[in-house]
Design a protein around this motif. Structure first.
Motif, PDB file in Angstrom:
ATOM      1  N   THR A 120       0.811  -1.212   0.000  1.00 54.06           N
ATOM      2  CA  THR A 120       0.000   0.000   0.000  1.00 54.06           C
ATOM      3  C   THR A 120       0.850   1.270   0.000  1.00 54.06           C
ATOM      4  O   THR A 120       0.511   2.247  -0.654  1.00 54.06           O
ATOM      5  CB  THR A 120      -0.959   0.027   1.205  1.00 54.06           C
ATOM      6  OG1 THR A 120      -0.173  -0.139   2.390  1.00 54.06           O
ATOM      7  CG2 THR A 120      -1.976  -1.086   1.117  1.00 54.06           C
ATOM      8  N   ARG A 121       1.971   1.280   0.730  1.00 55.58           N
ATOM      9  CA  ARG A 121       2.768   2.508   0.823  1.00 55.58           C
ATOM     10  C   ARG A 121       3.728   2.666  -0.355  1.00 55.58           C
ATOM     11  O   ARG A 121       3.978   3.761  -0.815  1.00 55.58           O
ATOM     12  CB  ARG A 121       3.592   2.516   2.122  1.00 55.58           C
ATOM     13  CG  ARG A 121       2.768   2.529   3.386  1.00 55.58           C
ATOM     14  CD  ARG A 121       2.695   3.924   3.998  1.00 55.58           C
ATOM     15  NE  ARG A 121       1.686   3.929   5.051  1.00 55.58           N
ATOM     16  CZ  ARG A 121       1.980   3.807   6.345  1.00 55.58           C
ATOM     17  NH1 ARG A 121       3.225   3.703   6.717  1.00 55.58           N
ATOM     18  NH2 ARG A 121       1.024   3.804   7.249  1.00 55.58           N
ATOM     19  N   TRP A 122       4.337   1.545  -0.754  1.00 58.47           N
ATOM     20  CA  TRP A 122       5.393   1.665  -1.755  1.00 58.47           C
ATOM     21  C   TRP A 122       5.051   0.979  -3.075  1.00 58.47           C
ATOM     22  O   TRP A 122       5.877   0.918  -3.972  1.00 58.47           O
ATOM     23  CB  TRP A 122       6.717   1.129  -1.220  1.00 58.47           C
ATOM     24  CG  TRP A 122       7.290   2.027  -0.156  1.00 58.47           C
ATOM     25  CD1 TRP A 122       7.850   3.245  -0.341  1.00 58.47           C
ATOM     26  CD2 TRP A 122       7.323   1.773   1.246  1.00 58.47           C
ATOM     27  NE1 TRP A 122       8.235   3.782   0.867  1.00 58.47           N
ATOM     28  CE2 TRP A 122       7.919   2.900   1.861  1.00 58.47           C
ATOM     29  CE3 TRP A 122       6.889   0.718   2.051  1.00 58.47           C
ATOM     30  CZ2 TRP A 122       8.106   2.997   3.240  1.00 58.47           C
ATOM     31  CZ3 TRP A 122       7.082   0.813   3.420  1.00 58.47           C
ATOM     32  CH2 TRP A 122       7.677   1.940   4.002  1.00 58.47           C
ATOM     33  N   GLY A 123       3.864   0.412  -3.134  1.00 50.45           N
ATOM     34  CA  GLY A 123       3.432  -0.192  -4.387  1.00 50.45           C
ATOM     35  C   GLY A 123       4.244  -1.390  -4.837  1.00 50.45           C
ATOM     36  O   GLY A 123       4.318  -1.690  -6.031  1.00 50.45           O
ATOM     37  N   VAL A 124       4.847  -2.085  -3.871  1.00 47.40           N
ATOM     38  CA  VAL A 124       5.606  -3.289  -4.227  1.00 47.40           C
ATOM     39  C   VAL A 124       4.623  -4.388  -4.628  1.00 47.40           C
ATOM     40  O   VAL A 124       3.601  -4.570  -3.964  1.00 47.40           O
ATOM     41  CB  VAL A 124       6.461  -3.764  -3.030  1.00 47.40           C
ATOM     42  CG1 VAL A 124       7.257  -5.017  -3.380  1.00 47.40           C
ATOM     43  CG2 VAL A 124       7.382  -2.647  -2.560  1.00 47.40           C
ATOM     44  N   PRO A 125       4.867  -5.121  -5.697  1.00 50.78           N
ATOM     45  CA  PRO A 125       3.946  -6.196  -6.084  1.00 50.78           C
ATOM     46  C   PRO A 125       3.882  -7.292  -5.016  1.00 50.78           C
ATOM     47  O   PRO A 125       4.879  -7.556  -4.341  1.00 50.78           O
ATOM     48  CB  PRO A 125       4.547  -6.750  -7.387  1.00 50.78           C
ATOM     49  CG  PRO A 125       5.658  -5.849  -7.747  1.00 50.78           C
ATOM     50  CD  PRO A 125       6.007  -4.999  -6.592  1.00 50.78           C
ATOM     51  N   PHE A 126       2.710  -7.920  -4.904  1.00 51.12           N
ATOM     52  CA  PHE A 126       2.472  -8.909  -3.853  1.00 51.12           C
ATOM     53  C   PHE A 126       3.572  -9.976  -3.807  1.00 51.12           C
ATOM     54  O   PHE A 126       4.129 -10.261  -2.744  1.00 51.12           O
ATOM     55  CB  PHE A 126       1.105  -9.566  -4.067  1.00 51.12           C
ATOM     56  CG  PHE A 126       0.822 -10.700  -3.117  1.00 51.12           C
ATOM     57  CD1 PHE A 126       0.525 -10.444  -1.785  1.00 51.12           C
ATOM     58  CD2 PHE A 126       0.858 -12.016  -3.555  1.00 51.12           C
ATOM     59  CE1 PHE A 126       0.272 -11.484  -0.897  1.00 51.12           C
ATOM     60  CE2 PHE A 126       0.608 -13.068  -2.674  1.00 51.12           C
ATOM     61  CZ  PHE A 126       0.316 -12.795  -1.353  1.00 51.12           C
ATOM     62  N   LEU A 127       3.883 -10.558  -4.964  1.00 50.10           N
ATOM     63  CA  LEU A 127       4.855 -11.662  -4.962  1.00 50.10           C
ATOM     64  C   LEU A 127       6.227 -11.212  -4.464  1.00 50.10           C
ATOM     65  O   LEU A 127       6.945 -11.965  -3.818  1.00 50.10           O
ATOM     66  CB  LEU A 127       4.968 -12.279  -6.362  1.00 50.10           C
ATOM     67  CG  LEU A 127       3.745 -13.077  -6.810  1.00 50.10           C
ATOM     68  CD1 LEU A 127       3.926 -13.580  -8.235  1.00 50.10           C
ATOM     69  CD2 LEU A 127       3.457 -14.231  -5.867  1.00 50.10           C
ATOM     70  N   ALA A 128       6.573  -9.951  -4.756  1.00 49.11           N
ATOM     71  CA  ALA A 128       7.881  -9.447  -4.322  1.00 49.11           C
ATOM     72  C   ALA A 128       7.907  -9.176  -2.821  1.00 49.11           C
ATOM     73  O   ALA A 128       8.980  -9.163  -2.196  1.00 49.11           O
ATOM     74  CB  ALA A 128       8.235  -8.184  -5.083  1.00 49.11           C
ATOM     75  N   THR A 129       6.714  -8.973  -2.218  1.00 49.37           N
ATOM     76  CA  THR A 129       6.707  -8.708  -0.763  1.00 49.37           C
ATOM     77  C   THR A 129       6.992  -9.977   0.027  1.00 49.37           C
ATOM     78  O   THR A 129       7.428  -9.903   1.171  1.00 49.37           O
ATOM     79  CB  THR A 129       5.342  -8.165  -0.297  1.00 49.37           C
ATOM     80  OG1 THR A 129       4.358  -9.199  -0.439  1.00 49.37           O
ATOM     81  CG2 THR A 129       4.926  -6.932  -1.054  1.00 49.37           C
ATOM     82  N   LEU A 130       6.744 -11.143  -0.573  1.00 52.69           N
ATOM     83  CA  LEU A 130       6.850 -12.387   0.198  1.00 52.69           C
ATOM     84  C   LEU A 130       8.273 -12.650   0.712  1.00 52.69           C
ATOM     85  O   LEU A 130       8.456 -12.881   1.909  1.00 52.69           O
ATOM     86  CB  LEU A 130       6.335 -13.572  -0.637  1.00 52.69           C
ATOM     87  CG  LEU A 130       4.841 -13.479  -1.015  1.00 52.69           C
ATOM     88  CD1 LEU A 130       4.436 -14.658  -1.893  1.00 52.69           C
ATOM     89  CD2 LEU A 130       3.962 -13.411   0.231  1.00 52.69           C
ATOM     90  N   PRO A 131       9.301 -12.611  -0.176  1.00 52.62           N
ATOM     91  CA  PRO A 131      10.654 -12.816   0.358  1.00 52.62           C
ATOM     92  C   PRO A 131      11.060 -11.731   1.343  1.00 52.62           C
ATOM     93  O   PRO A 131      11.776 -12.014   2.312  1.00 52.62           O
ATOM     94  CB  PRO A 131      11.551 -12.799  -0.891  1.00 52.62           C
ATOM     95  CG  PRO A 131      10.730 -12.286  -2.002  1.00 52.62           C
ATOM     96  CD  PRO A 131       9.304 -12.531  -1.648  1.00 52.62           C
ATOM     97  N   ILE A 132      10.567 -10.506   1.121  1.00 55.73           N
ATOM     98  CA  ILE A 132      10.926  -9.424   2.053  1.00 55.73           C
ATOM     99  C   ILE A 132      10.283  -9.688   3.414  1.00 55.73           C
ATOM    100  O   ILE A 132      10.901  -9.475   4.456  1.00 55.73           O
ATOM    101  CB  ILE A 132      10.492  -8.051   1.492  1.00 55.73           C
ATOM    102  CG1 ILE A 132      11.111  -7.847   0.099  1.00 55.73           C
ATOM    103  CG2 ILE A 132      10.921  -6.923   2.430  1.00 55.73           C
ATOM    104  CD1 ILE A 132      10.675  -6.570  -0.591  1.00 55.73           C
ATOM    105  N   ALA A 133       9.029 -10.163   3.404  1.00 52.38           N
ATOM    106  CA  ALA A 133       8.358 -10.488   4.671  1.00 52.38           C
ATOM    107  C   ALA A 133       9.141 -11.572   5.408  1.00 52.38           C
ATOM    108  O   ALA A 133       9.315 -11.519   6.637  1.00 52.38           O
ATOM    109  CB  ALA A 133       6.926 -10.968   4.405  1.00 52.38           C
TER     110      ALA A 133
END
Lengths: 233, 288
Positions: free
Chosen positions: B56-69
């Motif tokens: 929501t804040r940085w517009g990162v695509p969902f799939l890319a958020t997974l490894p970061i999480a």
């Protein structure tokens, strides 16, 4: 010769209990020592204290002139002190091969060399550690120590509970290792005569203190002193 | 009827996979460090919020958020293990429970303060929405994706634990920490790495699970019982035990709520009682 391992007024135990109470010992590089004493005298505790697995209440454990007080057990092991624990310390969920490969360190005794020394282990590479016979477990515990290529080898009752023929085999192997003179060996053993027959020196523990030290040959030739110091009352 | 049943079964498997992914770290801390970490769900929640924030804040695509999480929660887990958890390894289980439940309430308060009490939305990429037809059955694409991810992670974990030198060191530390330490294995470091891995997987599960489990500050409490059930029924310190337990619980929970909604919520507790009577040490328990 330089001191490899030294204990100075060492008091140690578990929690608040004090089992070693002012133990003094000095070992040169390449020396072999039989550590004798009655049950509960503190023999295993002394070896575990060298490894850092007890609580040190006072005194110093030195290795190559360095105080080990702040070193955790794994660091002492990697610095060159190998320990063959009482009751062998097998890992049930590791195979024979994994017992050796997880701890092996560079040096003349490779994993393959260990299998040459113990052919019966070579045939059981993929068996879990606790599926071996007592003799094989003991061989694995010793092989595991040897592939660390240690400077000091601490053996805690390696002959305990083994068939006489296996005892003879291990005795021959230990005598060879000691004879090569590269390692400093401390052998804790209930069978005093057996330990004395393959070591150069002997020390007797009583209530947490070294009360007698002599060349092994001298002690073995003096049955009455030996009887007085180590025989079961 | 049959198609319907298979659909429910599939939803249960997807739900169970998610439970497994989140709970495996709890099984690790209990089996390896003998630590009762009731705050485990808070790490899953953190992973969820990391995912939502990035999207929501940085517009990162969902799939890319997974490894970061995964990485973010693993890092927080490693820091907390070094600074807090480590001090309580030798403490009683009651102390550990009090400590970790306190941590849970702090996490809930912090999440409420930072993100408010409401449910967080997650917008899945178009690719993962809708249904796909598999052998004539309509299956949810996202649930299929969930199962695939968890299957891949399970194989990777099994490989790590069974085939690598690191895995052998972990197993030796579980078998006998003193002897492992005495033969040169840095047991403390292994504990830290495994704790980080477990919390990281929980964080990944939290992020993957927003669409299925929801995400609000009460998450760690709401699902605590489920995570504990998986470990209690499956047995601590293994991969297979919690996997089987999570799948069984997931399937029965979904099926129960679908077919007998009046008593659906009770079914998994009944199941737990029955399983624990039959297998007091867990299905594949190493420790009683």
């Amino acid at each position: 010769m330089t001191e490899r391992l030294g204990l100075e007024r060492v008091s140690a135990g578990y929690g608040e209990s004090v089992i070693l109470d002012g133990a003094e010992l000095a070992l040169q590089a390449g020396e072999s020592l039989a550590l004798l004493g009655r049950n509960g005298a503190g023999k295993s505790t002394l070896l575990r204290t060298v490894m850092g697995l007890t609580r040190l209440h006072g005194g110093t454990v030195r290795y190559d002139g360095r105080d080990l007080a702040r070193d955790p057990p794994w660091k002492r092991s990697r610095a060159g002190i190998a320990w063959v624990p009482q009751e062998r310390g097998m890992f049930p969920s590791l195979t024979v091969d994994e017992h050796l490969t997880t701890v092996a360190r560079a040096g003349p005794c490779t994993v393959d060399r260990a299998y040459d020394l113990f052919p019966s282990l070579a045939m059981r590479r993929s068996s879990p550690g606790n599926r071996l016979s007592g003799g094989e477990q003991q061989m694995l515990a010793i092989a595991r120590a040897l592939v660390m290529n240690p400077a000091v080898l601490l053996l805690d009752e390696p002959m305990e509970g083994l068939a006489p023929v296996i005892v003879q085999e291990l005795k021959g192997l230990l005598a060879t290792l000691i004879g090569q003179g590269g390692m400093t060996v401390v052998l804790v053993e209930q069978h005093a005569r057996l330990a004395l027959s393959i070591t150069a020196r002997a020390a007797v523990l009583e209530r947490g203190r070294i009360v007698h030290q002599a060349p092994s040959a001298q002690l073995i030739a003096d049955p009455s002193t030996l009887q007085r110091l180590v025989a079961v009352a | 009827m049959i198609a319907n049943f298979i659909g429910v079964l599939f939803d249960g498997i997807a739900y169970g996979s998610l439970l497994f992914l989140i709970s495996i770290g709890l099984s690790v801390t209990l089996g390896l460090m003998n630590f009762v970490n009731l705050a485990h769900g808070a790490f899953a929640m953190l992973g969820g919020y990391v995912c939502v924030m990035l999207m929501t804040r940085w517009g990162v695509p969902f799939l890319a958020t997974l490894p970061i999480a995964f990485i973010a929660t693993a890092t927080v887990g490693a820091v907390l293990e070094r600074t807090l958890y480590r001090r309580l390894y030798k403490a009683s289980h009651l102390d550990q429970v009090l400590f970790s439940i306190g941590l849970t309430f702090m996490a809930i308060a912090a999440a409420t303060y930072a993100w408010g009490p409401s449910q967080q939305p997650v917008r899945l990429p178009d690719l993962l929405r809708g249904q796909v037809e598999v052998f004539g059955l309509q299956l949810g694409t996202y649930r299929l994706f969930l199962v695939a991810v968890v299957v891949a992670i399970t194989f990777a974990l099994a490989w790590l634990m069974e085939k690598t030198r690191f895995g052998a060191q972990v197993r030796s530390a579980v078998d006998d920490a003193d002897v492992a330490n005495g033969v040169g294995i840095n047991v403390n470091l292994i504990f830290s790495l495994m704790f980080a891995l477990g919390t990281g997987l929980a964080g990944l599960g939290g992020a993957l699970g927003i669409d299925v489990l929801g995400l609000d500050p009460t998450f760690p409490l709401k699902y605590m019982v489920y995570f504990l059930l998986v470990v209690a029924v499956g047995g601590a310190g293994t991969i297979r035990g919690p996997l089987v337990a999570a799948l069984v619980l997931g399937i029965f929970d979904v099926a129960g709520k679908y077919y007998v909604p009046q008593v659906g919520a009770f079914i998994i507790y009944t199941l737990m009682v029955l399983l624990l009577i039959a297998f007091p040490a867990g299905l594949y328990g190493r420790r009683a």
